[in-house]
Design an enzyme around this catalytic site. Structure first.
Site, PDB file in Angstrom:
ATOM      1  CG  HIS A   1     -56.621  -4.723 -64.572  1.00 44.43           C
ATOM      2  ND1 HIS A   1     -56.000  -3.670 -65.184  1.00 44.43           N
ATOM      3  CD2 HIS A   1     -57.883  -4.777 -65.086  1.00 44.43           C
ATOM      4  CE1 HIS A   1     -56.840  -3.097 -66.037  1.00 44.43           C
ATOM      5  NE2 HIS A   1     -57.980  -3.750 -65.998  1.00 44.43           N
TER       6      HIS A   1
ATOM      7  CD  GLU B   1     -59.205  -8.489 -67.374  1.00 34.96           C
ATOM      8  OE1 GLU B   1     -59.689  -7.941 -68.390  1.00 34.96           O
ATOM      9  OE2 GLU B   1     -59.294  -8.000 -66.238  1.00 34.96           O
ATOM     10  CG  HIS B   2     -55.865  -5.243 -69.973  1.00 37.23           C
ATOM     11  ND1 HIS B   2     -56.120  -4.168 -70.785  1.00 37.23           N
ATOM     12  CD2 HIS B   2     -56.731  -5.133 -68.935  1.00 37.23           C
ATOM     13  CE1 HIS B   2     -57.080  -3.424 -70.268  1.00 37.23           C
ATOM     14  NE2 HIS B   2     -57.463  -3.985 -69.124  1.00 37.23           N
TER      15      HIS B   2
ATOM     16  CD  GLU C   1     -59.001  -0.398 -67.314  1.00 44.11           C
ATOM     17  OE1 GLU C   1     -59.982  -0.985 -66.803  1.00 44.11           O
ATOM     18  OE2 GLU C   1     -58.041  -1.015 -67.843  1.00 44.11           O
TER      19      GLU C   1
END
Length: 406
Positions: A45, A48-49, A125
């Site tokens: 993740h 991906e950022h 997040e």
């Protein structure tokens, strides 16, 4: 549907949809949270950022501007088993979208200086999930249901794992996983397959084949029972959930029909019983997830702490009823019509067609056209629903997790 394999393992798919002037395009990498270790959970993740922070030829702003100025959109997500980058554009801008997506996937800068900043974004997040109990309850339930299995790992990672993530690890993950054998590239809309393949090949021909990510092992010790998590909230958030078969199982259609009868809308049994008849909740619904090695079915409900036990008992009652009785001929015919209508309506979106197209490849299954899917739904019998409901919806097989005040 058309399919082409490049020599380096890259799989290219397309589906032409007559009458549209746009296309949805996506690149999937067979790398997700379930492929990580406990030490680097959240790495997929965070990677991906990081790709959106800049490439060798584009800054972060130029990436954002590249398609938005054309009226298009660019997005990404990470799941348990893959990472995806998608764009939606007018058909004339398909080459531009492929250029941007390929740049993101193949040439991210992955600078340590950017990691210091983006790490903070991901920590925000994670904090947002901590402050959102109807999200947090699913995180906790998944971790405890799967009982140490990779499917229980948080996609976002933990505060500790993200704070300790090094740039070198993300660069290693990119070089190991963003390789030909792991790539699925698909388009749905006003797209010509041969032109699309030529365009993809111009970017992907030099990608190293690499090694495909291993399939996640089958779970063997999913938990059942009742767990209480104390938290100061206005409502108690309750999730029932149990292990289910994988995406490839023929029982998937029966499970979808049962789930729809139980909690698939305002006419569902749970909505009518728990909300309309008893007034115990505002939100109640069923859910299901099907992965390559296993699946999950369950129920979510939120209610005030004083009524949590009554709401739980009402849900258990409906689960017991369907586990003991399955679906009648009348109920089965009605829900088949409902689900088939939902399937057909959903496929009017190029984005939905794109995800469906890629899904079969990601699960290593042959593509099924709409008629095949509708036939699979029609083939479900009352006996199938009784057998499947008894196996997967018996509340004794579920882990019930309550998040709220003790």
């Amino acid at each position: 549907m058309r399919e082409t394999n490049l020599d380096n393992g890259v799989l290219i798919l397309s589906e032409k949809i007559p009458g549209v002037r746009s296309a949805a395009i996506g690149i999937w990498i067979r790398q997700g949270a379930a492929h990580e270790t406990n030490a680097d959970t959240g790495a997929s993740h965070l990677l991906e950022h990081m790709v959106f922070k800049g490439t060798r030829t584009r800054s972060a702003l130029e990436i954002a501007d590249s398609l938005e100025t054309l009226g298009g959109s660019l997005d990404a997500y990470t799941s348990r088993e893959h990472t995806s980058y998608q764009a939606r554009v007018l058909d004339e801008h398909i080459p531009v979208a492929l250029d941007v997506l390929s740049d993101l996937v193949l040439s991210p800068s992955l600078r340590d200086s950017d990691l210091s900043l983006e790490r903070e974004v991901v920590l925000e997040e994670i904090a947002q999930v901590e402050d959102t109990p109807d999200d947090l309850v699913f995180e906790i339930h998944s971790e405890r249901l799967w009982n140490g299995h990779p499917y229980g790992r948080s996609i976002l990672g933990t505060k500790l794992s993200v704070e300790g993530m090094k740039g070198e690890r993300l660069r290693e993950l990119h070089s190991e996983s963003y390789v030909g054998e792991n790539l699925v590239i698909a388009a749905a809309g006003n797209v010509e397959h041969e032109e699309f393949v030529d365009c993809v090949a111009s970017y992907m021909d030099t990608v190293v084949p690499g090694v495909r990510s291993e399939q996640v092992a089958e779970p063997s010790n999913a938990l059942a029972g009742l767990e209480l998590v104390d938290r100061k909230t206005a409502q108690t958030h309750i999730v029932f959930g149990a292990e289910a078969p994988p995406h490839s199982s023929e029982d998937r259609y029966a499970l979808i029909l049962i789930s729809s009868v139980l909690g698939g809308g305002m006419s569902s049994r749970l909505f009518q019983k728990v909300r309309e008849d008893l007034g115990l909740c505002y939100s109640v619904f069923t859910f299901q997830s099907f992965y390559r090695s296993a699946g999950m079915v369950g129920v979510y409900i939120a209610t005030r702490p004083a009524t949590a036990t009554r709401a739980s008992e009402a849900v258990r009652g409906e689960l017991e009823r369907i586990a003991e009785q399955g679906l009648s001929d009348v109920d089965l015919d009605r829900i088949k019509q409902q689900v088939k209508g939902q399937v057909m309506l959903s496929l009017e979106s190029t984005g939905a067609r794109l995800h469906r197209l890629a899904s079969f490849a990601l699960h290593d299954e042959p593509f099924q056209g709409l008629d095949d899917v509708l036939s699979g739904i029609d083939a479900v019998t009352c006996e199938d629903t009784l057998r499947v409901a008894a196996q997967y919806y018996d509340p004794g097989r579920h882990l019930e997790l309550r998040l709220g005040p003790s």
